[in-house]
Design an enzyme around this catalytic site. Structure first.
Site, PDB file in Angstrom:
ATOM      1  CD  GLU B 159     -22.480  54.567  31.977  1.00 43.15           C
ATOM      2  OE1 GLU B 159     -22.390  54.721  30.745  1.00 43.15           O
ATOM      3  OE2 GLU B 159     -23.174  53.673  32.498  1.00 43.15           O
ATOM      4  CB  SER B 245      -7.705  38.599  41.778  1.00 41.94           C
ATOM      5  OG  SER B 245      -7.137  39.720  41.181  1.00 41.94           O
ATOM      6  CG  HIS B 374     -18.892  39.427  39.967  1.00 44.60           C
ATOM      7  ND1 HIS B 374     -18.533  39.310  41.290  1.00 44.60           N
ATOM      8  CD2 HIS B 374     -17.772  39.167  39.250  1.00 44.60           C
ATOM      9  CE1 HIS B 374     -17.256  38.976  41.367  1.00 44.60           C
ATOM     10  NE2 HIS B 374     -16.772  38.876  40.142  1.00 44.60           N
ATOM     11  CB  SER B 375     -16.981  42.601  37.513  1.00 45.66           C
ATOM     12  OG  SER B 375     -17.010  41.622  36.479  1.00 45.66           O
TER      13      SER B 375
END
Lengths: 367, 482
Positions: B159, B245, B374-375
């Site tokens: 959020e 990453s 996923h993100s």
């Protein structure tokens, strides 16, 4: 260098191969001579002996004694736990070496040639070079990547590229390139002891070359500083920078130029990253002319960076445009005559120096 | 003869009559075979010739090694063998190989799916006769609390990104059991080399909510000094390597770390996590192969959650999941229900014992479902049905499932539940507020840690930056400390 007999890539005998045309400077007869191969082997041996965290990995480094016999005798001396023969996966063993370095060991990873390092370059850049920064100092990577770099003799496009410029552009890496036996010993020891990841670019054709070394160089605590270039030959008329094999060419060019009354100052860079900008600029401020020499492709090469540095810091001192001597902008051809045209030769350096000194020179390339 | 046996028996019988080779077909390793083996080049010539019984060269010296063979009992022996009996063995460098006259391809699919280990049913009740590692009330409650905390942490940070307070976030919704249960089964000395969907492991080890928030906001208290995107946590003191990453690069790193642990003779292993997509990377294969060859104490935990961003597993691989690949590399493996916290705990606990005491790698495939996107840069309703996501979120929630189990044991109550949730919620909101208001990392942190020591040119550039900021202070944000 040109007179060295053609050698097979694998299966070289571990011999002290003397070049037919001597490139040695005259030294007192008391000085000992060792080949670059012996220098590298002794450096690895001594560092492994001094620090149990140092270990070797690579294809053929163990039982085969090293594809170029650099690691000869080390498996027998230190055992299979410290000299690992790896499966054929550069990406794999580089990643594993980096993981071991994350933990705190000091791997020395050998690439059979740096051309094969491209299969592992993600680990070298993204896992090794950037880790200390990305982890904010929590993960340091005391790893050394070494192997032959640049052109050999008749090995074609995929075995001849020079990677100095590629690796030297990346912050987080240190990039070294030795020329003679003293460089090889001192710089490899410094690389292994350094807490940062180091790319160590050797040269296959130099392995068999002998150079005189002093007792200080042979001592096990000998070490050269990273980031310092060496002035191999002092001069006053033009500065020639080079690294690795071409230092020898530059020195020979300087001898030829001397006969024409041009005294060239030859700088052996030793360290590509960090580049010893202060030594280079100080020399240019003295001679006012600069030739950069490298074997690799011209665009975005080491010479381009040196030129930019000199233009930024010593522009007013230049009496002639900086000239870059580099390999031809083509993938390396195989045929001997084409290969010779694709790499810098001594004559190219001589003519460039003369141009810088405003002497008239013929335009044609050597046949 | 060794090569001949790969072909049909008809050729063999044909040859028997023509060349009298029958007495040479002794079905066991013999000097003949070993001498043949030592001269494999010559034996290779035999195969094509034998296949063509009319070939001229049959009568030449190529068969010399067989002519040395003396026994006369083999014809009957061979003739008495029932069809298809595999009893001819030749020791290749790769291993003792049993030969078969039948041409059998190993099927691309095992026929039966690799069974999935689970201990709790979908309602969180123990399956009868299940084998599992006992968990104390204290550990079980801690596990549940952590799983619930992870859920709330994910929801609130997600959020926060939507509100523009952080730039990026990736949730672990649906995979809480994998995260917490695996972490609970490890010790603090085990080295964790994560992908990026395992913050729960760090949570279990004691990373505080404030520390999570600091990294996501990239403030001066971030252990990463504001250098990386959110969720790229890392902490030396928790033995949790910084998240990187790049996909699957951490897998060979873990093998290297494990090898080092073995060299140091430590009572610890390395554990690495990756998704189903990560198993397509070259690093996965090299790492598993290497781990087996070097006999490294490493646990590979694959979170097979069905999706690699928008790529479903049917587009990712055609094997029966991941665990079956272990055998191909010589790695012991197991497939586990990733949403069953008790099964995950048991499997990881057992795997750790094997890894550390037997010096071997273990591959664990935890099947689960990626409930979240996923993100925050992804909207997964674009490539999968929203009701599928909802079903997994509600009906197959691993947190609820485990809660039912601890409630059945009398270790948890509705009251404890609401107390926990509201407490965590408050703590998180507070942590975010504090993190948001904290100062950003100082300017000097731009230049440090590139190398062990700051090189002179970066020191110079830092000086130049400071001078510029001093000359134009109004142009620089107030929350960047000098």
């Amino acid at each position: 260098m040109l007179a060295i007999a053609r050698q097979r890539i694998l299966g070289q005998s571990f011999q002290n191969i003397r070049p037919a045309v001597s490139v040695l400077r005259s030294y007192s007869s008391a000085a000992k001579q060792i080949t670059v191969r012996e220098a590298l082997n002794s450096a690895l041996d001594e560092e492994m002996s001094a620090d149990p965290k140092v270990f070797l990995m690579g294809e053929e480094v163990g039982e085969y004694q090293g594809a170029y016999k650099i690691t000869k005798g080390l498996l027998e001396k230190y055992g299979p736990e410290r000299v690992l023969d790896t499966p054929i996966t550069e990406a794999g063993f580089t990643g594993i070496g980096v993981g071991a370095a994350y933990y705190g060991l000091k791997p020395v990873v050998e690439f059979m040639t740096f051309n094969f390092s491209m299969q592992a370059i993600d680990h070298i850049i993204n896992s090794a070079a950037k880790s200390n920064y990305m982890s904010a100092g929590q993960i340091s990577v005391p790893i050394v990547f070494r192997g032959p770099n640049g052109a050999a003799a008749g090995v074609g496009a995929q075995h001849s590229q020079c990677y100095a410029a590629w690796y030297a552009s990346c912050p987080g890496l240190k990039v070294l390139s030795p020329y003679n036996s003293e460089d090889a010993r001192g710089l490899l020891k410094a690389a292994i002891r350094d807490p940062d990841p180091v790319v160590f670019l050797e040269n296959e054709l130099l392995y068999g070359e002998s150079f005189p070394v002093s007792d200080e160089v042979l001592d096990s605590s000998f070490c050269l500083p990273i980031g310092k270039a060496k002035i191999e030959r002092e001069g006053k008329d033009v500065t020639i920078t080079a690294f690795s094999k071409l230092v020898g060419y530059a020195l020979k060019a300087a001898e030829i130029l001397e006969k024409d009354g041009i005294y060239a100052e030859v700088i052996n860079l030793r360290s590509i990253r960090p580049l010893d900008r202060s030594t280079i600029n100080a020399s240019v401020r003295k001679t006012n002319r600069l030739i950069t020499v490298e074997e690799g492709f011209p665009q975005h090469g080491v010479g381009a960076e040196i030129c930019a540095s000199v233009v930024e810091e010593s522009f007013a001192y230049l009496d002639a445009p900086v000239e870059r001597i580099a390999g031809a902008d083509v993938p390396m051809p195989y045929a001997a005559n084409l290969e010779r045209l694709a790499v810098p030769q001594i004559e190219d350096i001589v003519r460039a120096a003369k141009r810088a000194c405003y002497r008239s020179v013929p335009l044609a390339a050597t046949a | 003869m060794a090569f001949c046996s790969r072909n049909s028996r008809n050729i063999i019988n044909n040859l028997k009559s023509k060349v009298g080779l029958s007495r040479l077909m002794k079905p066991s390793s013999d000097c003949c075979y070993t001498s043949c083996l030592n001269n494999t080049n010559r034996c290779r010539f035999l195969a094509p010739q034998l296949r063509n019984p009319d070939s001229h060269s049959q009568n030449k010296g190529h068969f010399f090694c067989f002519q040395r063979f003396q026994s006369t009992t083999t014809e009957q022996h061979f003739a008495s063998l029932p069809n298809g009996e595999h009893n001819q063995v030749l020791d290749f460098p790769g291993g003792n190989v049993v030969f078969s006259p039948e041409m059998q391809f190993l099927s691309e699919s095992p026929g039966v799916y690799n069974p999935c280990y689970r201990v709790l049913d979908d309602n969180g009740q123990l399956i009868s006769n299940s084998i599992f590692v006992q968990v104390s009330e204290e550990i079980a409650v801690k596990m549940y609390s952590n799983m619930a905390t992870l859920q709330i942490l994910d929801t609130i940070f997600y959020e926060a990104q939507r509100q523009g307070r952080i730039s990026f976030y990736a949730t672990t919704i649906g995979e809480e059991a994998i995260n917490i249960a695996s972490a609970a089964a490890l010790t603090a000395d085990d080295i964790v080399v994560p992908q990026y969907r395992e913050p729960g492991v760090l949570l279990w080890r004691g990373f505080t909510l404030q520390e999570f928030a600091n990294q996501c906001f990239g403030n001066k208290d971030d252990y990463g000094k504001g250098r990386q995107m959110p969720i790229h946590y890392g902490s030396n003191k928790h033995n949790y390597f910084t998240v990187s990453s790049t996909i699957a690069t951490q897998i060979p790193h873990a093998v290297g770390a494990a090898y080092s642990l073995k060299m140091d003779k430590r009572d610890a292993c390395a554990v690495t996590y990756f998704g189903d997509g990560g198993t397509s990377e070259g690093d996965f294969h090299a790492a598993l192969n290497f781990a087996a060859v070097t006999e490294s104490p490493v646990i590979f935990i694959c979170r097979n959650n069905g999706w690699a961003i928008s790529t479903p597993t049917s587009d990712q691989f055609r094997s029966d999941g991941i665990a079956v690949r272990g055998q191909a590399y010589g790695v012991r493996s197991i497939r586990v229900d990733g949403n069953d916290a008790l099964a995950m705990y048991s499997a990881v606990h057992t795997a750790r014992e094997m890894a550390v005491h037997e010096h071997r790698p273990i591959l664990i495939e935890a099947v689960t479902y990626r409930v979240g996107h996923h993100s925050t840069s992804d909207d997964s309703t674009k490539y999968r049905p929203a009701n599928e996501i909802e079903w997994w979120r509600m009906e197959r929630d691993p947190v609820t499932r485990f809660r039912k189990w601890i409630e059945t044991n009398g270790w948890w109550s509705g009251e404890a539940e609401s107390q926990l949730r509201s407490s965590i919620q408050n703590q998180l909101l507070q942590a975010i507020q504090i993190a948001e208001r904290a100062e950003k990392p100082p300017v000097k942190d731009l230049f440090t840690d590139v190398y062990d020591n700051i090189p002179w040119h970066l020191r110079e550039q830092e000086k130049m930056v400071r001078e510029t900021i001093n000359r134009h202070p109004k142009d620089y944000p107030a929350d960047v400390p000098f």
